[in-house]
Each structure stands twice: as structure tokens, then as C-alpha cells.
Design a protein around this motif. Structure first.
Motif, PDB file in Angstrom:
ATOM      1  N   SER A  94       1.001  -1.300   0.071  1.00  0.00           N
ATOM      2  CA  SER A  94      -0.103   0.097  -0.110  1.00  0.00           C
ATOM      3  C   SER A  94       0.849   1.382   0.032  1.00  0.00           C
ATOM      4  N   THR A 101      -1.801   4.024   3.964  1.00  0.00           N
ATOM      5  CA  THR A 101      -2.449   2.695   4.151  1.00  0.00           C
ATOM      6  C   THR A 101      -3.882   3.260   4.563  1.00  0.00           C
ATOM      7  N   ILE A 185      -4.329   0.538  -1.835  1.00  0.00           N
ATOM      8  CA  ILE A 185      -4.874  -0.081  -0.558  1.00  0.00           C
ATOM      9  C   ILE A 185      -5.590  -1.364  -1.026  1.00  0.00           C
TER      10      ILE A 185
END
Length: 205
Positions: A94, A101, A185
């Protein structure tokens, strides 16, 4: 005292001077990790329910061991290993793609290089590799490193050349394209779910 000329006023302060007040403190970063941990539990729950349904269907088809439900209830250490690997990949992937994140995004944080550019994938993997060292004694190791750093870098940040900043105060330059945030993500989440599923599959076989 000498007055600044209009041209001098337009010149931004040096990069370190702009990054120091923008760097995120221990409390905010701890909260971001807590949000990511809670998100990980949700991912694990969804994956567990889906895996249970899949295993039940495969069992009806005769594709699972007869005692798979017994193995499912057993405690196995390798599940912890797959969980740690999954969380590592979630953060590294991510941050390497979009610099944040879900937890960091919720707290308004992002990871950038010390030169202000977006976080590189290699740097993200390096900084998160040292996370469990920094997290020792409830984060005291990382906290001590942050106290000694003007930009509040834990040991992983120092090694990777990264800084966690408040995105609204110091966005990376050039900025990450908008598509990178959901992609980063989502891919990180897929890595976490895949690792958890692999651990669960090895447990029942």
C-alpha cells in the motif's frame, strides 16, 4: 533589521525546515496502526467466513480431508507467521504504491522520501521490514528513535530514507495520481487476505 524583498518572500524555506513541522508524532501514527489492525481483523473475518463456506462445499464434493473441521479448530503457529507476513505485505504494498494505508489515510498521514518525493516501493518494503523491531516494548524502541530525530523517524524510516508526514501540510511532490490510492490499498488488502487464506488452507489439509 533588514526587510525581506518581495522576491525573497516568494522563496519557500529549505526542505528540512518544511518537513519538520509536518512530520507526524508517535500518537497519531499509533492511532493509524490501530485503525489498520482493526481493518485487518475485518479482512480476516470476511476471509474466514468465505473460506469456511468454500471448504464446506469442497468437503461435500469429497475434495477435503475427512477430519478437516478438527484441524480447523486446532491452534497452529504457522498461522501467526502468515498473519505477520500478510500485515507486512499490506503495509509495504500500500505504501509503496500510494504512500499510505487505510489507517494512515484516515489520520491524514502519508509516507514520503526525505527529499519530498512520493515513497518508493523499495523504501516501503525496507521501512516496514523493521517495523517489528520498532514496535518492541509497545513501540518504545521506535519512540526513542523518533525522539532523537528532527523529522520523527523511527529506525525503519531512517534506514529507508522516509518520513511520515501530515498530508495536508506536506503533500509529496510531484503528487501521486488519484488512481494510486484505491489501487494501492486494494492490492495491499489482497496480499493480506491471500496470506491469511494460505495459512488457513495449510491448517486444514
Amino acid at each position: 533589521p533588514a526587510m525581506n524583498t518581495p522576491a525573497e518572500e516568494l522563496v519557500p524555506p529549505p526542505l528540512p525546515e518544511r518537513m519538520i513541522p509536518a512530520s507526524a508524532g508517535f500518537g497519531t501514527r499509533f492511532l493509524a496502526r490501530f485503525v489498520d489492525l482493526a481493518y485487518g481483523y475485518v479482512i480476516g473475518f470476511v476471509m474466514g467466513v468465505g473460506a469456511g463456506i468454500l471448504f464446506a462445499i469442497l468437503s461435500r464434493m469429497g475434495k477435503m480431508p475427512a477430519d478437516w473441521t478438527v484441524h480447523l479448530r486446532e491452534k497452529t503457529w504457522h498461522m501467526y507467521g502468515f498473519g505477520i507476513l500478510g500485515y507486512y505485505l499490506y503495509h509495504a504494498v500500500s505504501e509503496g504504491i500510494c504512500g499510505t494505508t487505510l489507517g494512515k489515510l484516515a489520520c491524514g498521514l502519508s509516507v514520503v522520501q526525505t527529499d519530498g518525493r512520493p515513497c518508493k516501493p523499495g523504501s516501503a518494503f525496507k521501512r516496514d521490514l523493521l517495523y517489528h523491531w520498532d514496535a518492541l516494548f509497545f513501540g518504545l524502541v521506535g519512540y526513542q528513535s523518533m525522539k532523537k530525530s528532527l523529522m520523527q523517524q523511527r529506525y525503519g524510516d531512517v534506514w529507508a530514507g522516509t518520513v511520515v508526514v501530515k498530508h495536508a501540510i506536506f503533500p509529496p511532490s510531484p503528487p501521486n495520481p488519484g488512481w494510486r490510492f484505491p489501487v494501492g490499498i486494494i492490492l495491499g488488502s489482497v496480499c493480506l487476505m491471500t496470506c491469511l487464506f494460505a495459512g488457513l488452507l495449510l491448517k486444514v489439509l
